[in-house]
Design a protein around this motif. Structure first.
Motif, PDB file in Angstrom:
ATOM      1  N   CYS A 166      -5.949  -1.809   4.029  1.00 35.92           N
ATOM      2  CA  CYS A 166      -4.789  -1.356   4.780  1.00 35.92           C
ATOM      3  C   CYS A 166      -3.687  -0.967   3.798  1.00 35.92           C
ATOM      4  O   CYS A 166      -3.857  -1.063   2.594  1.00 35.92           O
ATOM      5  CB  CYS A 166      -4.308  -2.449   5.730  1.00 35.92           C
ATOM      6  SG  CYS A 166      -3.912  -4.006   4.917  1.00 35.92           S
ATOM      7  N   LYS A 167      -2.556  -0.551   4.333  1.00 40.37           N
ATOM      8  CA  LYS A 167      -1.353  -0.258   3.551  1.00 40.37           C
ATOM      9  C   LYS A 167      -0.232  -1.115   4.112  1.00 40.37           C
ATOM     10  O   LYS A 167      -0.151  -1.331   5.316  1.00 40.37           O
ATOM     11  CB  LYS A 167      -0.968   1.216   3.665  1.00 40.37           C
ATOM     12  CG  LYS A 167      -2.027   2.188   3.213  1.00 40.37           C
ATOM     13  CD  LYS A 167      -1.888   2.450   1.767  1.00 40.37           C
ATOM     14  CE  LYS A 167      -2.897   3.519   1.347  1.00 40.37           C
ATOM     15  NZ  LYS A 167      -2.789   3.873  -0.006  1.00 40.37           N
ATOM     16  N   VAL A 168       0.653  -1.587   3.230  1.00 42.00           N
ATOM     17  CA  VAL A 168       1.732  -2.491   3.654  1.00 42.00           C
ATOM     18  C   VAL A 168       3.071  -1.968   3.156  1.00 42.00           C
ATOM     19  O   VAL A 168       3.186  -1.527   2.013  1.00 42.00           O
ATOM     20  CB  VAL A 168       1.499  -3.916   3.106  1.00 42.00           C
ATOM     21  CG1 VAL A 168       2.621  -4.842   3.534  1.00 42.00           C
ATOM     22  CG2 VAL A 168       0.164  -4.449   3.568  1.00 42.00           C
ATOM     23  N   GLN A 169       4.080  -2.026   4.026  1.00 44.53           N
ATOM     24  CA  GLN A 169       5.419  -1.541   3.698  1.00 44.53           C
ATOM     25  C   GLN A 169       6.450  -2.377   4.447  1.00 44.53           C
ATOM     26  O   GLN A 169       6.207  -2.811   5.571  1.00 44.53           O
ATOM     27  CB  GLN A 169       5.490  -0.069   4.114  1.00 44.53           C
ATOM     28  CG  GLN A 169       6.829   0.503   4.339  1.00 44.53           C
ATOM     29  CD  GLN A 169       6.749   1.954   4.803  1.00 44.53           C
ATOM     30  OE1 GLN A 169       5.961   2.294   5.667  1.00 44.53           O
ATOM     31  NE2 GLN A 169       7.553   2.784   4.220  1.00 44.53           N
ATOM     32  N   LEU A 225       7.049   3.361  -1.002  1.00 41.12           N
ATOM     33  CA  LEU A 225       5.893   3.822  -0.247  1.00 41.12           C
ATOM     34  C   LEU A 225       4.969   2.651   0.072  1.00 41.12           C
ATOM     35  O   LEU A 225       4.989   1.633  -0.616  1.00 41.12           O
ATOM     36  CB  LEU A 225       5.139   4.865  -1.064  1.00 41.12           C
ATOM     37  CG  LEU A 225       5.905   6.162  -1.341  1.00 41.12           C
ATOM     38  CD1 LEU A 225       5.123   7.022  -2.304  1.00 41.12           C
ATOM     39  CD2 LEU A 225       6.182   6.889  -0.056  1.00 41.12           C
ATOM     40  N   PRO A 226       4.137   2.788   1.108  1.00 45.67           N
ATOM     41  CA  PRO A 226       3.198   1.714   1.438  1.00 45.67           C
ATOM     42  C   PRO A 226       2.254   1.404   0.275  1.00 45.67           C
ATOM     43  O   PRO A 226       1.811   2.304  -0.434  1.00 45.67           O
ATOM     44  CB  PRO A 226       2.414   2.285   2.624  1.00 45.67           C
ATOM     45  CG  PRO A 226       3.305   3.312   3.206  1.00 45.67           C
ATOM     46  CD  PRO A 226       4.088   3.879   2.068  1.00 45.67           C
ATOM     47  N   ARG A 227       1.963   0.108   0.070  1.00 46.16           N
ATOM     48  CA  ARG A 227       1.083  -0.339  -1.005  1.00 46.16           C
ATOM     49  C   ARG A 227      -0.288  -0.703  -0.448  1.00 46.16           C
ATOM     50  O   ARG A 227      -0.398  -1.223   0.667  1.00 46.16           O
ATOM     51  CB  ARG A 227       1.676  -1.567  -1.686  1.00 46.16           C
ATOM     52  CG  ARG A 227       2.954  -1.300  -2.430  1.00 46.16           C
ATOM     53  CD  ARG A 227       3.540  -2.548  -3.027  1.00 46.16           C
ATOM     54  NE  ARG A 227       2.617  -3.174  -3.973  1.00 46.16           N
ATOM     55  CZ  ARG A 227       2.846  -4.343  -4.558  1.00 46.16           C
ATOM     56  NH1 ARG A 227       3.950  -5.018  -4.307  1.00 46.16           N
ATOM     57  NH2 ARG A 227       1.974  -4.854  -5.396  1.00 46.16           N
ATOM     58  N   ALA A 228      -1.324  -0.452  -1.249  1.00 43.97           N
ATOM     59  CA  ALA A 228      -2.691  -0.794  -0.856  1.00 43.97           C
ATOM     60  C   ALA A 228      -2.858  -2.305  -0.819  1.00 43.97           C
ATOM     61  O   ALA A 228      -2.352  -3.027  -1.678  1.00 43.97           O
ATOM     62  CB  ALA A 228      -3.676  -0.181  -1.835  1.00 43.97           C
ATOM     63  N   ALA A 229      -3.583  -2.778   0.196  1.00 46.80           N
ATOM     64  CA  ALA A 229      -3.808  -4.213   0.361  1.00 46.80           C
ATOM     65  C   ALA A 229      -5.087  -4.425   1.152  1.00 46.80           C
ATOM     66  O   ALA A 229      -5.716  -3.473   1.620  1.00 46.80           O
ATOM     67  CB  ALA A 229      -2.629  -4.843   1.092  1.00 46.80           C
TER      68      ALA A 229
END
Length: 76
Positions: free
Chosen positions: A34-37, A5-9
């Motif tokens: 943002c979120k990163v994947q 799943l997308p990770r917080a960044a």
């Protein structure tokens, strides 16, 4: 192949984004959450999510200069 799943960044530099399905977009300033994947279609790219319909694509080699993870997990 499964992807996590997308990770917080947060952004370390300014990033230009695009709306999914449109050519329009905007610039997000450093410090924005943002979120990163990793991209399922192209493993050499990472997708930065700004909400549900706005994204930016970053090559894997530039990811560490572009974002910093804020979810507390160790970075590999």
């Amino acid at each position: 192949m499964s992807y996590e799943l997308p990770r917080a960044a947060k952004l370390l530099i300014n990033v230009d984004s695009k709306y999914i399905g449109l050519d329009a977009g905007r610039t997000h300033k450093a410090g924005k959450k943002c979120k990163v994947q990793r991209s399922p279609a192209d493993p050499g790219l990472f997708i930065i999510w700004f909400g549900k319909t706005e994204i930016a694509k970053v090559p894997a080699l530039r990811l560490t200069q572009t974002i910093e993870y804020t979810d507390g997990r160790t970075q590999l």
